[in-house]
Write an enzyme that holds these catalytic residues in place. Structure first.
Site, short mmCIF file in Angstrom:
data_model
loop_
_atom_site.label_atom_id
_atom_site.label_comp_id
_atom_site.label_asym_id
_atom_site.label_seq_id
_atom_site.Cartn_x
_atom_site.Cartn_y
_atom_site.Cartn_z
N ARG A 1 21.81 89.56 -102.14
CA ARG A 1 21.36 88.81 -101.00
C ARG A 1 21.99 89.06 -99.75
NH1 ARG A 1 16.64 87.94 -103.25
NH2 ARG A 1 16.36 86.43 -105.09
N HIS B 1 8.95 97.92 -109.52
CA HIS B 1 8.49 96.64 -109.87
C HIS B 1 6.91 96.87 -110.04
CE1 HIS B 1 8.40 92.09 -109.16
NE2 HIS B 1 7.07 92.46 -109.30
N ASP C 1 18.35 91.42 -113.31
CA ASP C 1 17.27 90.74 -112.20
C ASP C 1 17.93 89.54 -111.64
OD1 ASP C 1 15.44 90.99 -110.31
OD2 ASP C 1 13.99 90.18 -111.55
#
Length: 448
Positions: free
Chosen positions: A65, A179, A311
């Protein structure tokens, strides 16, 4: 701590468990033998007391993040939780703010990690509909892979231009990690649910929105495109039994052009857990049925699935408490991934040797990481000691995530990490992360 001697360990490595000692000097495994004596008084001796010594875990998929979403996590806080869970190297994803889709933004992340990371690090470079020229500038020896979102998730980096996709697959200098969820299928399913329930869509319907068909359509297209173009493809976080037919176990990993991984949450949870856990187990792709969960574990064991990852994708508790449409997908996992896998070992569902293969050896082979992922003389001393019989409960006071919660809260794990070494330096011991020292290194890759 330039010289360390680990004695009386049960060494889990390359398909065997042997008893012995490991001597570390200047961050490298200098000797492995049945018995080693300290050759000088400046050696720090650690008695493993029969506990198990594993190579450091390499987690090929985390979201720390930073930059842009640092109220959820940072490279510093995420890597600190990681070493507490035995993860000594990580590969972080590009859907930060701003997205890591230029060389400039990639370099900025490396600089942050150099200053703050507790664990060894690399990053994936994000592909978009319009940054092929930047992709071609990426250095294969210093960057882990190209990441493509073929279904939108946290951070909108959806690549949906088929012409661009084929060009990236044809020209990428790196492995392509994807993904896979079909956006049109998800959008149709979501609109149906929204029409029926408004904002009160039940969380139990998440796997109906991000459905088996959405996963299979996207995965099968990616695999077909890889076969057509010859691209080196790695499919992230499989979540369905149906997708497993796309992958084979007839080749050694080093000879595979198309590989796959499964994440901790898809092995641990199934759709029966939504009633208790709610949006706290909302992930993309969704946690699906018990049948899917069991099939994924079997495919891991029979080598159709090559890697186990986390993940790790934290959000605050307040964000996760929102109603379904506004609750973000993802959860924190790096601290508890290895204990969760060891719990499956205690349940006799997987062996220790297979856990090490899928979490340590295979990520190193798949990404061609130099001198990590194995307990070998001459390799970097990234090591983890685990006590298989030391139960502990996941509680708020021992959760290290910046977001402050875990989907495993209340779970009692039978095994715990006692020591973690990064480049020969002890960074974690018995529930305590040791004071920060800039000893983590940028991963390098053995590529032409």
């Amino acid at each position: 701590m330039k010289k360390v001697l680990i004695k009386n360990a049960r060494i889990v490595n390359e398909g065997t468990i042997t008893e012995g000692d490991v001597f570390i000097e200047n961050g490298v495994i200098a000797e492995i033998a049945d018995s080693i004596s300290a050759k000088s008084p400046d050696v720090n001796i650690i008695d493993a007391e029969g506990n198990y010594l594993l190579p450091g875990i390499i987690d090929d998929q985390v979201h720390f993040r930073e930059p842009g979403l640092t109220h959820k996590d940072t490279i510093e806080t995420g890597s600190m939780a990681a070493v507490a869970g035995g993860i000594t190297s990580f590969i972080e994803m590009p859907n930060t703010l701003p997205n890591t889709t230029t060389i400039e933004k990639l370099d900025e992340k490396f600089e942050i990690a150099r200053k703050t990371s507790y664990a060894n690090y690399s990053f994936m470079f994000g592909g978009t509909n319009d940054n092929l020229q930047e992709i071609l500038k990426v250095d294969p020896k210093t960057t882990a892979a190209i990441k493509l979102f073929l279904g939108s998730s946290t951070g909108n980096m959806l690549v949906d231009d088929q012409k661009v996709l084929e060009e990236i697959f044809t020209k990428s200098p790196l492995l392509i990690a994807v993904h896979c969820e079909d956006e049109a299928t998800i959008k149709k399913n979501y609109e149906e649910q929204l029409e029926k329930y408004g904002e009160d869509i039940p969380i139990e319907n998440h796997p109906k929105i991000r459905s088996e068909e959405a996963c299979y359509l996207s995965s099968s297209r990616a695999v077909a495109l890889a076969k057509k173009t010859g691209a080196r493809l790695h499919v992230f976080h499989l979540s369905t039994a149906k997708e497993l037919s796309l992958f084979d176990n007839k080749k050694a990993l080093k000879d595979k052009k198309i590989t796959a991984e499964v994440c901790i949450h898809h092995l641990w949870f199934n759709d029966q857990d939504y009633a208790k856990k709610g949006t706290f187990i909302k992930w993309n792709p969704a946690v699906k049925t018990k049948k899917d969960q069991e099939a994924l574990l079997q495919a891991l064991i029979d080598n159709r699935i090559d890697v186990v990852a986390t993940d790790h994708a934290p959000h605050t508790r307040e964000e996760k408490k929102n109603k379904y449409p506004n609750a973000p997908s993802g959860g924190p996992l790096v601290q508890h991934a290895l204990p969760a896998m060891l719990q499956l070992y205690h349940q006799e569902k997987i062996t220790l040797e297979k856990i090490v293969e899928k979490m340590c050896h295979n990520p190193a082979i798949l990404f061609q990481i130099e001198k990590r992922g194995f307990i070998r003389e001459g390799y970097k001393a990234d090591l983890v000691l685990v006590d298989l019989n030391s139960p502990w409960a996941v509680q708020p006071n021992n959760i290290l995530y910046k977001c402050g919660w875990s989907p495993f809260e209340g779970v009692t794990f039978k095994s715990r990490v006692t020591h973690t070494f990064v480049n020969g330096r002890l960074v974690y011991k018995n529930f305590k992360v040791l004071p920060f020292s800039p000893i983590a290194e940028q991963l390098t890759f053995d590529r032409k």
